[in-house]
Design a protein around this motif. Structure first.
Motif: not given
Length: 353
Positions: A24-38, A208-211, A213-217, A251-252
């Motif tokens: 659930a670490a934010w710096w891992i889960r943040i890469f779930d978002f930009p699939r099209t950009q990646i 809360q979003p992943p950012q 200091g704030s993980d996704t759990y 998760t979704s």
């Protein structure tokens, strides 16, 4: 150019690999978002690697194959939302004023000064139900102009960007403001009574979003707790709000599978709602999921109202006698156990903060 190409290749491969880590670490889960950009950057990396990398052909071919596999992997997440893909949520076959309604969902952006633009938008589209996320007390005062048209409401404005308001022309009963994971992040529950007399369960959420200091759990736990409630009730249900998550995340997908809700975006488009201000970095963060008793009449991304999110409008018809889903996935025993484990772990993490 060769050094830039090597750095780009390494970056896109790392961005593709990190989400495989079950964390659930934010710096891992943040890469779930930009699939099209990646995916786009991988395509650029493939072209540049083919042209500029001065490697032995065997090594170059291996890199190109790995990059190509990464591109296909990224694309598989978003292809289901393309118009050529089959729809999971079916169009309504029996539209009736007694059973149909519209819902407008909007993250208003707490700091926005364009409050009148929301009021004008609501008057223009005249939804039966209005869910707002991020309203504070200034927003609540502005939105009070709408009270005459929306006699039923749950209002919980906050100054921490997690306020919510639910306004409705349809009766709301058994309403509650819940704090499922954190004491300052609410979610809503209410039963909405349609003109036909049918009651449907409604959940409004804004975790809360992943950012940093704030993980996704916390986000994941809140969604899965609601999923468990939906599964236990087996009632006609709608879940809406700014989920701070994309529909293709682990998760979704687990949430929808466990609660057996559908995503009307599949086969219709991404309907990216965030970020209004950065067109190249837009994701579908605002969602409306619902159970199989509903048929879809309308799905629209609306115009900019000065927020960093575009509003989302949906029209639904309650028609339980129709089969309004196609190939809806059901959880297996391992996934049910995973949900319970994630909920318990999330509660423990929250308690330790």
């Amino acid at each position: 150019m060769q050094i830039f190409t090597i750095i780009l290749c390494a970056a896109v491969l790392i961005a593709t690999a990190l989400p495989f880590i079950n964390s659930a670490a934010w710096w891992i889960r943040i890469f779930d978002f930009p699939r099209t950009q990646i995916a786009f950057l991988i395509l650029v990396a493939i072209i540049l690697a083919y042209i500029f990398l001065d490697f032995k052909w065997a090594y170059k071919l291996l890199l190109l194959l790995v990059l190509s596999a990464s591109l296909l992997y990224q694309l598989r997440f978003v292809l289901v939302y393309m118009p050529f893909y089959k729809t999971q949520a079916k169009d309504s076959t029996n539209h009736s004023s007694e059973t149909s309604f519209s819902l407008l969902v909007s993250n208003v952006r707490m700091e926005s000064d364009h409050k009148e633009r929301l009021n004008m938008l609501v008057k223009k589209y005249d939804p039966d139900i209005l869910l707002l996320t991020e309203p504070n007390y200034d927003w609540a005062a502005s939105i009070s102009k709408l009270d005459e048209n929306f006699p039923y409401a749950i209002k919980h404005p906050l100054e921490n960007t997690y306020g919510m308001m639910l306004l409705s022309k349809l009766p709301l009963t058994e309403s509650s403001v819940n704090f499922l994971v954190k004491d300052d992040v609410p979610s809503f529950f209410s039963k909405i009574t349609l003109p036909s007399g049918t009651k449907i369960d409604f959940y409004g959420v804004h975790p809360q979003p992943p950012q940093p200091g704030s993980d996704t759990y916390e986000r994941d736990t809140e969604l899965l707790i609601i999923g468990r409630k939906i599964r236990e009730s087996n009632n006609p249900t709608i879940v809406a709000g700014d989920l701070n998550d994309v529909g293709w995340s682990v998760t979704s997908k687990l949430f929808r599978k466990y609660s057996e809700l559908v995503d009307p975006r599949e086969g219709r488009g991404l309907f990216n709602t965030y970020n209004v201000f950065v067109p190249l970095l837009r994701y579908p963060l605002d969602h409306i999921f619902y159970s199989s008793e509903f048929g879809l009449t309308t799905l629209k991304k609306l115009e900019d109202i000065g927020s960093d999110h575009f509003p989302l409008l949906i029209g639904l018809n309650f028609e339980p006698e129709e089969d309004n889903t196609e190939d809806i996935e059901k959880p297996d025993a391992d996934e049910k156990a995973e949900v319970e484990e994630k909920i318990e772990n999330g509660k423990k993490e929250s308690a330790e903060e």
